[in-house]
Design a protein around this motif. Structure first.
Motif: not given
Length: 288
Positions: A258-273
């Motif tokens: 779930l923590t890895a999924g949360g980081i994935y969600g943040l990356s999906l929104v905030l990722g620079r690429e």
């Protein structure tokens, strides 16, 4: 603050062991997950995670919760399913994704049935969801060995693996390394899934391989950096998930995923690429 983040690891040995195990899984599984993602084989990893279950279950049936028996059984079953799916897709009209889906469904049902013949519901939960908070010295040594072998093998095969991701036709035209590289890579996938199986169980093992890799794609286009970011996200997910499990009294394996999924969600929104915010408000023309 120190009590919140450091005390669980300094006060409890089982938390330190779980953290070391999570780090070892991230070091090996993160780079493998990146290549699975780039080769559009993400679901192959999920299918093979289920494919190791019958072998591990047979090892359990013969020797109980024996690390060597379940490890060897899982490796044999994973390789057998990978080879069988490849042969079916090559010599029949069925595509590889469909043959893998058929084999992994059968493997999952067979594995659960085998464990249920001898074990209790607790043993079944152990096989399906792992026991990351109960890792002993032999299991940690196994996880460390798998991550070491994986890193060394990827270092040796880095060029052909990258070429196969970018232009497999060109690789086949200039070298015969394509097929051996693919087979070795599948072996690394099975090894890392078997290692993850001992800590996170067959249902969650692939999570520490694919979620950090998918998240890293939103931060960089460089393959080497993608591998490093994936490892870093895996380590943070392991530590964060263990802390979440400790303070919120949640199951440790699911908390890590779930923590890895949360980081994935943040990356999906905030990722620079290719992150959602970047796509919604792109920079000016020729602006970084």
């Amino acid at each position: 603050m120190a009590d919140l983040f450091l005390a669980p690891f300094s006060d409890f040995e089982f938390m330190r062991r779980a953290l070391v195990g999570a780090i070892a899984i991230a070091l090996g599984g993160g780079p493998v997950g990146v290549f699975l993602m780039l080769r559009r084989m993400s679901l192959t990893g999920d299918a093979m995670a289920h494919a190791i279950l019958p072998g591990a279950a047979i090892g359990y049936l013969i020797a109980g919760l024996s690390l060597p028996a379940m490890t060897v059984g899982g490796i044999v079953a994973g390789v057998a399913v990978a080879v069988a799916a490849g042969l079916v897709s090559r010599f029949t009209a069925l595509k590889e994704d469909a043959s893998l889906a058929a084999f992994y469904l059968l493997s999952l049902a067979l594995g659960v049935t085998i464990v249920s013949l001898r074990g209790s519901n607790v043993d079944l939960l152990h096989v399906l969801f792992g026991t990351v908070l109960a890792l002993d010295d032999r299991t940690l040594l196994l996880l460390a060995s798998i991550s070491t072998v994986t890193v060394l093998a990827l270092a040796l095969l880095y060029r052909p693996l990258v070429l196969e991701c970018v232009d497999p036709t060109f690789l086949r035209s200039v070298s015969r390394a394509g097929t051996p590289t693919h087979l070795v890579f599948l072996g690394l996938v099975v090894l890392n899934l078997v290692g993850g199986f001992h800590a996170l169980g067959t249902l969650l093992a692939v999570g520490m391989m694919m979620l950090p890799a998918a998240a890293s794609r939103f931060w960089t286009n460089d393959i080497t950096m993608m591998m490093l970011v994936s490892v870093a996200i895996g380590i943070v997910s392991g530590a964060g998930g263990l802390l979440l499990s400790f303070h919120a009294e949640l199951p440790a394996g699911p908390a890590i995923i779930l923590t890895a999924g949360g980081i994935y969600g943040l990356s999906l929104v905030l990722g620079r690429e290719g992150g959602l915010l970047r796509l919604a408000w792109p920079g000016r023309h020729l602006e970084a």
